[in-house]
Design a protein around this motif. Structure first.
Motif, PDB file in Angstrom:
ATOM      1  N   LYS A  64       0.870  -1.323   0.195  1.00  0.00           N
ATOM      2  CA  LYS A  64      -0.128   0.078  -0.200  1.00  0.00           C
ATOM      3  C   LYS A  64       0.781   1.275  -0.112  1.00  0.00           C
ATOM      4  O   LYS A  64       1.734   1.186   0.668  1.00  0.00           O
ATOM      5  N   GLY A  65       0.508   2.328  -0.954  1.00  0.00           N
ATOM      6  CA  GLY A  65       1.255   3.389  -1.061  1.00  0.00           C
ATOM      7  C   GLY A  65       2.481   3.331  -1.821  1.00  0.00           C
ATOM      8  O   GLY A  65       3.245   4.392  -2.021  1.00  0.00           O
ATOM      9  N   GLN A  66       2.748   2.199  -2.455  1.00  0.00           N
ATOM     10  CA  GLN A  66       3.658   1.865  -3.578  1.00  0.00           C
ATOM     11  C   GLN A  66       3.377   2.327  -4.978  1.00  0.00           C
ATOM     12  O   GLN A  66       2.031   2.324  -5.493  1.00  0.00           O
ATOM     13  N   LYS A  67       4.294   3.153  -5.690  1.00  0.00           N
ATOM     14  CA  LYS A  67       3.807   3.563  -6.880  1.00  0.00           C
ATOM     15  C   LYS A  67       3.698   2.413  -8.148  1.00  0.00           C
ATOM     16  O   LYS A  67       4.636   1.591  -8.080  1.00  0.00           O
ATOM     17  N   GLU A 107       3.667   5.747 -13.389  1.00  0.00           N
ATOM     18  CA  GLU A 107       4.438   6.887 -13.183  1.00  0.00           C
ATOM     19  C   GLU A 107       3.523   7.724 -14.281  1.00  0.00           C
ATOM     20  O   GLU A 107       2.895   7.248 -15.258  1.00  0.00           O
ATOM     21  N   TYR A 139      -0.997   5.142  -7.343  1.00  0.00           N
ATOM     22  CA  TYR A 139      -0.303   4.259  -6.188  1.00  0.00           C
ATOM     23  C   TYR A 139      -1.388   3.406  -5.588  1.00  0.00           C
ATOM     24  O   TYR A 139      -2.450   3.578  -5.941  1.00  0.00           O
ATOM     25  N   SER A 158      -3.437   1.155  -3.178  1.00  0.00           N
ATOM     26  CA  SER A 158      -4.050   1.613  -2.161  1.00  0.00           C
ATOM     27  C   SER A 158      -4.214   0.361  -1.236  1.00  0.00           C
ATOM     28  O   SER A 158      -5.058   0.283  -0.045  1.00  0.00           O
ATOM     29  N   TYR A 164       6.308   6.102   4.922  1.00  0.00           N
ATOM     30  CA  TYR A 164       6.205   7.571   4.453  1.00  0.00           C
ATOM     31  C   TYR A 164       7.335   8.602   5.211  1.00  0.00           C
ATOM     32  O   TYR A 164       7.405   8.415   6.511  1.00  0.00           O
ATOM     33  N   PRO A 210       0.942   9.543  -0.808  1.00  0.00           N
ATOM     34  CA  PRO A 210       0.419   9.886  -2.032  1.00  0.00           C
ATOM     35  C   PRO A 210      -1.246   9.579  -2.026  1.00  0.00           C
ATOM     36  O   PRO A 210      -1.665   9.465  -0.889  1.00  0.00           O
ATOM     37  N   THR A 231      -4.052   7.882  -2.278  1.00  0.00           N
ATOM     38  CA  THR A 231      -4.637   6.258  -2.290  1.00  0.00           C
ATOM     39  C   THR A 231      -5.933   6.049  -1.680  1.00  0.00           C
ATOM     40  O   THR A 231      -6.640   5.091  -2.001  1.00  0.00           O
TER      41      THR A 231
END
Length: 439
Positions: free
Chosen positions: A57-60, A63, A73, A75, A110, A281, A283
């Motif tokens: 979670k929170g990973q790109k 792009e 990103y 969620s 983060y 980011p 999410t």
């Protein structure tokens, strides 16, 4: 002094009483998550993951595909299951990343910012860009582009669109009551980018509790003020909001920056705060699930990529089978035929109505009453523009300023002949603009 407003507009049934008193409830996704690569205006995002990859979670996962684009990103944590086309709310098939949710919600770490005031303007814009913040009121315009006008020194107003003028929607209302500090914090961050600007929170006067709370919070902020607006649709339209707050008019060939203004809605400004201050980011977001067909209407903090079906389930399901389901509000939303549709950054509400009153009405001949002219916030003649559209008269349509239509639907709403004026005008607008792009 009375509340500020614009000329024209309408007063539809508000319907906000269904959900406005329901506090925000977080809903964790149960099934697979689907992330359309076009959740914004501009170039689609480009995947940076492959089928079989494990993600947190929170990973790109995608792009930005250009300057006017935005990253996406995850969620939830899980495994990339597929990259394939999926149906979205407007009916298009859009290439999407599908993640099989593992239910663990393992999250990346983060990096919060201890002192936001120490950041340079470039650092702030880059944090907004990298977090994938877009216009979350529905337009989906990448926010870092909006915050990078050619002449930033000429920006005099940063306007927070707190109007939430669409009937039934109450997500921004709950945000203002429950997260006002984040809204003010986001406004202060944006004001760091514009040395000569003041922040204005434009709030419709049917939200006196929000006006009172935010006025109290900004009483010691010399650069921020609250501006009560008359409750009228489409008060939250960008052009109408700018005119109400500043008395400055813009047209289709201009940007708000040309009038010295930047406009962002509540959810977007809070996303800016979380991106810059908390390093988080985009999410999740708030959505109103409402309508007389919903068992327990409410406001839900959901993970982007969750299906609408799961949100309806969180709202208690249907108490009666709906005849009409709309993504967004009743004036400018899109009718949907399925709930197996993923939510995106711009999914602000789902409206489920037990009766589809519009489809049962048979349009009749125009009686030249002029009500559509009175209602039009752009001072156009919708009945004439619709006639040009229905007869394929593109040149006449353009010469009568048809491209200035903001597609608010006020003309259709007031028409006693029940003519679908807005739909006809939208269709011709698309054709004229497409022809211009080919030249």
């Amino acid at each position: 002094m009375g509340s500020k407003t614009f000329k024209g507009g309408v007063h539809p049934y508000e319907g906000k009483e269904l959900a406005k008193d329901q506090p925000i409830v977080e809903v964790l996704p149960k099934g697979d998550l689907v992330y359309p690569l076009s959740q914004h205006i501009g170039a689609p995002a480009t995947p940076v993951v492959a089928v079989g990859d494990k993600v947190l979670k929170g990973q790109k996962i995608a792009e930005a595909g250009g300057f006017v684009s935005s990253p996406i990103y995850a969620s939830a944590s899980g495994t990339v299951k597929a990259i394939e086309p999926h149906r979205v709310a407007v009916g298009d098939m859009v290439n999407s990343i599908v993640i099989e949710n593992d239910g663990a919600f393992e999250e990346v770490e983060y990096t919060p910012c201890e002192d936001v005031t120490a950041l340079s303007k470039e650092e702030i814009v880059n944090k907004v860009k990298e977090a994938g913040v877009v216009g979350m009121g529905g337009a989906g315009f990448p926010t870092h582009v909006k915050l990078s006008p050619k002449e930033p020194e000429k920006i005099e107003y940063v306007i927070a669109n707190c109007a939430e003028c669409e009937p039934y929607l109450t997500a921004d209302y709950r945000r203002m009551l429950e997260n006002p500090e984040e809204l003010i914090g986001g406004m202060k961050i944006i004001l760091q980018l514009f040395d000569h600007a003041k922040g204005v929170l434009g709030i419709e006067d049917n939200k006196p509790d929000c006006i009172e709370k935010l006025t109290e919070l900004v009483k010691d902020e010399p650069r921020i003020e609250v501006c009560p607006l008359q409750t009228k649709y489409p008060q939250g339209g960008e052009r109408q909001l700018i005119y109400a707050v500043t008395a400055r008019a813009i047209n289709s060939k201009m940007l708000p920056a040309d009038a010295g203004c930047i406009v962002d809605n509540v959810e977007t400004i809070i996303a800016v705060y979380r991106a810059v201050k908390l390093g988080r980011p985009v999410t999740n977001r708030i959505s109103t699930i409402t309508g007389d067909a919903i068992a327990n209407p409410g406001n839900f903090l959901y993970s982007i990529g969750t299906s609408y079906a799961e949100l309806v389930e969180a709202a208690g399901g249907f108490k009666t089978q709906p005849e009409k389901i709309i993504s967004g509000g009743p004036m400018m939303g899109f009718a949907m035929f399925s709930l197996d549709i993923p939510t995106t950054k711009t999914s602000s509400s789902l409206l489920c109505l037990s009766k589809d009153e519009v489809s049962k009405v048979e349009p009749s001949a125009c009686i030249n009453c002029g009500r559509c002219v009175e209602a039009c916030p752009e001072q156009l003649i919708p009945s004439r523009l619709a006639k040009f559209s229905n007869n394929g008269l593109a040149e006449a349509f353009e010469s009568w300023h048809g491209l200035e239509c903001v597609e608010c639907g006020s003309c259709s709403f007031v028409c006693p002949a029940r003519r679908q004026l807005a739909q006809s005008i939208k269709t011709m607008k698309k054709q004229v603009l497409a022809a211009k792009r080919k030249k």
